[in-house]
Design a protein around this motif. Structure first.
Motif, PDB file in Angstrom:
ATOM      1  N   SER A  15     -39.073 -19.985 -26.510  1.00  0.00           N
ATOM      2  CA  SER A  15     -40.670 -19.118 -26.495  1.00  0.00           C
ATOM      3  C   SER A  15     -40.435 -18.105 -25.765  1.00  0.00           C
ATOM      4  N   CYS A  18     -37.471 -15.912 -27.462  1.00  0.00           N
ATOM      5  CA  CYS A  18     -37.582 -14.958 -28.133  1.00  0.00           C
ATOM      6  C   CYS A  18     -38.572 -13.872 -27.669  1.00  0.00           C
ATOM      7  N   ASN A  19     -39.013 -14.034 -27.023  1.00  0.00           N
ATOM      8  CA  ASN A  19     -39.917 -12.930 -26.929  1.00  0.00           C
ATOM      9  C   ASN A  19     -39.605 -12.247 -25.645  1.00  0.00           C
ATOM     10  N   SER A  43     -43.771 -13.248 -32.520  1.00  0.00           N
ATOM     11  CA  SER A  43     -43.209 -14.225 -32.655  1.00  0.00           C
ATOM     12  C   SER A  43     -44.133 -15.506 -32.691  1.00  0.00           C
TER      13      SER A  43
END
Length: 92
Positions: A15, A18-19, A43
């Motif tokens: 997470s 991905c961000n 996402s």
């Protein structure tokens, strides 16, 4: 139990990573525009899919949310500093 802790930690790292690029993108677009909302929320479906697929409970949502927000914040600061560097180079 250790398997679910490892899965939760792995999803939190995912997470965050991905961000990072989404936060960089968010920092360069107009606030509350369609692209801004897309950068903030893009996402989420993937993270939810992976959380369900890994069999993690709803108790893991705050950890994933915190990791995603941290990725957005760090990516946003990177995007703003990169934009500032491009701006100052164009003035020279």
């Amino acid at each position: 139990m250790p398997h679910s802790i490892l899965a939760a930690a792995g999803l939190a790292v995912f997470s965050f990573i991905c961000n990072l690029p989404l936060g960089r993108w968010r920092a360069t677009v107009k606030k509350f525009s369609a692209n801004w909302f897309l950068a903030v929320h893009l996402s989420i479906p993937l993270i939810i899919f992976l959380r369900v697929r890994l069999g993690l409970s709803a108790w893991d949502i705050p950890l994933n949310l915190a990791a995603a927000v941290a990725g957005q914040m760090l990516g946003g600061s990177q995007g703003r500093s990169r934009e500032k560097q491009v701006y100052t180079k164009s003035l020279d």
